[in-house]
Design a protein around this motif. Sequence first.
Motif, PDB file in Angstrom:
ATOM      1  N   LEU A  34       5.039  -7.793  -2.218  1.00  0.00           N
ATOM      2  CA  LEU A  34       4.972  -7.913  -3.620  1.00  0.00           C
ATOM      3  C   LEU A  34       5.722  -9.415  -3.701  1.00  0.00           C
ATOM      4  CD1 LEU A  34       6.364  -4.416  -5.132  1.00  0.00           C
ATOM      5  CD2 LEU A  34       4.388  -5.807  -5.816  1.00  0.00           C
ATOM      6  N   PRO A  35       5.187  -9.986  -4.852  1.00  0.00           N
ATOM      7  CA  PRO A  35       5.864 -11.469  -5.128  1.00  0.00           C
ATOM      8  C   PRO A  35       7.382 -11.379  -5.438  1.00  0.00           C
ATOM      9  CG  PRO A  35       3.690 -10.971  -6.359  1.00  0.00           C
ATOM     10  CD  PRO A  35       4.021  -9.678  -5.793  1.00  0.00           C
ATOM     11  N   HIS A  58      -3.554  -8.840 -10.641  1.00  0.00           N
ATOM     12  CA  HIS A  58      -3.059  -9.067  -9.445  1.00  0.00           C
ATOM     13  C   HIS A  58      -2.734  -7.548  -8.792  1.00  0.00           C
ATOM     14  CE1 HIS A  58      -2.186 -13.595  -8.816  1.00  0.00           C
ATOM     15  NE2 HIS A  58      -2.123 -13.343 -10.380  1.00  0.00           N
ATOM     16  N   LEU A  59      -3.012  -7.499  -7.578  1.00  0.00           N
ATOM     17  CA  LEU A  59      -2.795  -5.779  -7.200  1.00  0.00           C
ATOM     18  C   LEU A  59      -2.208  -5.969  -5.532  1.00  0.00           C
ATOM     19  CD1 LEU A  59      -5.135  -4.868  -4.801  1.00  0.00           C
ATOM     20  CD2 LEU A  59      -6.439  -5.313  -6.907  1.00  0.00           C
ATOM     21  N   VAL A  60      -1.311  -5.246  -5.220  1.00  0.00           N
ATOM     22  CA  VAL A  60      -0.847  -5.061  -4.047  1.00  0.00           C
ATOM     23  C   VAL A  60      -0.692  -3.565  -3.601  1.00  0.00           C
ATOM     24  CG1 VAL A  60       1.468  -5.394  -2.352  1.00  0.00           C
ATOM     25  CG2 VAL A  60       0.883  -7.074  -4.202  1.00  0.00           C
ATOM     26  N   GLU A 116       0.118   1.739  -4.903  1.00  0.00           N
ATOM     27  CA  GLU A 116      -0.622   0.612  -5.208  1.00  0.00           C
ATOM     28  C   GLU A 116       0.188  -0.036  -6.436  1.00  0.00           C
ATOM     29  OE1 GLU A 116      -5.260  -0.246  -6.265  1.00  0.00           O
ATOM     30  OE2 GLU A 116      -4.193   1.197  -7.891  1.00  0.00           O
ATOM     31  N   TYR A 117       0.429  -1.226  -6.480  1.00  0.00           N
ATOM     32  CA  TYR A 117       1.045  -2.107  -7.530  1.00  0.00           C
ATOM     33  C   TYR A 117      -0.078  -2.957  -8.213  1.00  0.00           C
ATOM     34  CZ  TYR A 117       5.154  -0.838  -4.780  1.00  0.00           C
ATOM     35  OH  TYR A 117       5.873  -0.185  -3.911  1.00  0.00           O
ATOM     36  N   ASP A 140      -2.069  -0.964   6.687  1.00  0.00           N
ATOM     37  CA  ASP A 140      -1.765  -0.196   5.492  1.00  0.00           C
ATOM     38  C   ASP A 140      -1.420  -0.990   4.350  1.00  0.00           C
ATOM     39  OD1 ASP A 140       0.675  -0.538   6.182  1.00  0.00           O
ATOM     40  OD2 ASP A 140       1.283   1.361   6.000  1.00  0.00           O
ATOM     41  N   ARG A 141      -1.935  -2.506   4.384  1.00  0.00           N
ATOM     42  CA  ARG A 141      -1.464  -3.404   3.365  1.00  0.00           C
ATOM     43  C   ARG A 141      -2.789  -4.194   2.747  1.00  0.00           C
ATOM     44  NH1 ARG A 141       4.622  -5.334   3.235  1.00  0.00           N
ATOM     45  NH2 ARG A 141       5.586  -3.544   3.950  1.00  0.00           N
ATOM     46  N   LEU A 142      -2.727  -4.449   1.802  1.00  0.00           N
ATOM     47  CA  LEU A 142      -4.060  -5.326   0.839  1.00  0.00           C
ATOM     48  C   LEU A 142      -3.203  -5.899  -0.204  1.00  0.00           C
ATOM     49  CD1 LEU A 142      -7.354  -4.541   0.583  1.00  0.00           C
ATOM     50  CD2 LEU A 142      -6.188  -5.110  -1.555  1.00  0.00           C
ATOM     51  N   GLY A 143      -3.516  -7.138  -0.521  1.00  0.00           N
ATOM     52  CA  GLY A 143      -2.800  -7.936  -1.728  1.00  0.00           C
ATOM     53  C   GLY A 143      -3.794  -9.071  -2.127  1.00  0.00           C
ATOM     54  N   GLY A 144      -3.810  -9.116  -3.336  1.00  0.00           N
ATOM     55  CA  GLY A 144      -4.640 -10.161  -3.899  1.00  0.00           C
ATOM     56  C   GLY A 144      -4.721 -10.218  -5.474  1.00  0.00           C
TER      57      GLY A 144
END
Length: 209
Positions: free
Chosen positions: A191-192, A84-86, A92-93, A70-74
């Motif tokens: 998250l960064p 950018h999204l996470v 969703e960020y 359940d994670r996606l980032g880029g």
Amino acid sequence: MRKLIPFLLLGLLSLVGAAFALLGFVQGNSSTSLGTAVNNTLSASGYTEHLAETTPQGNQVAEVVYQAPDRLGGWIQSAGRRTHLVIIGTTEYVSVSGSPTANIHSLVFYKQTTTGAQAVDPAHTYLAYWDRGPSVTDGNTTTVTLSQGGQTEKLIFTVDGKYVSSFRAVTPGGTIVLKISEVGTSPSVSLPSGATVKTKPATGLQPQG
């Protein structure tokens, strides 16, 4: 993510894809069948994706990492601006769009509820169409043809070892290329550090950088 990246195939296949049935296959000599490779890829612990769309209206690219379940980032880049999204679970960020060279650790992210990483993951979206039309397999490449209402799309899948390494769609409205790498060895998604998180404005408008 779907609202941020209106990739042409995503909308086009959602309209016509459901009407296609499995019409038969010509098997080639690939050691791993396309169906098995699709299942292996989507069942992996994670993978890295490079997605590019070319249309008469403009081009855009994305680099994302999917981490099961359940994670996606880029990031997504269009017209010289990068967003950018996470996605973590159902949250969703999304960052304020800005320069591709901006320090990721100082970005401002706005959070909102989402349907989950798999629902917006490019691989989960596009690889699902591997059996939606007649296909021809030549070695490790399978071409699926979708036709309806006078429109024809060619979907080209490439198998490398046990996994799908690339997907290419040639449609009346443009071209999409998805490259998949680091299957099972992609980095984790988070998250960064140092990023600021805020609640998305009630107006529903995307913040502009």
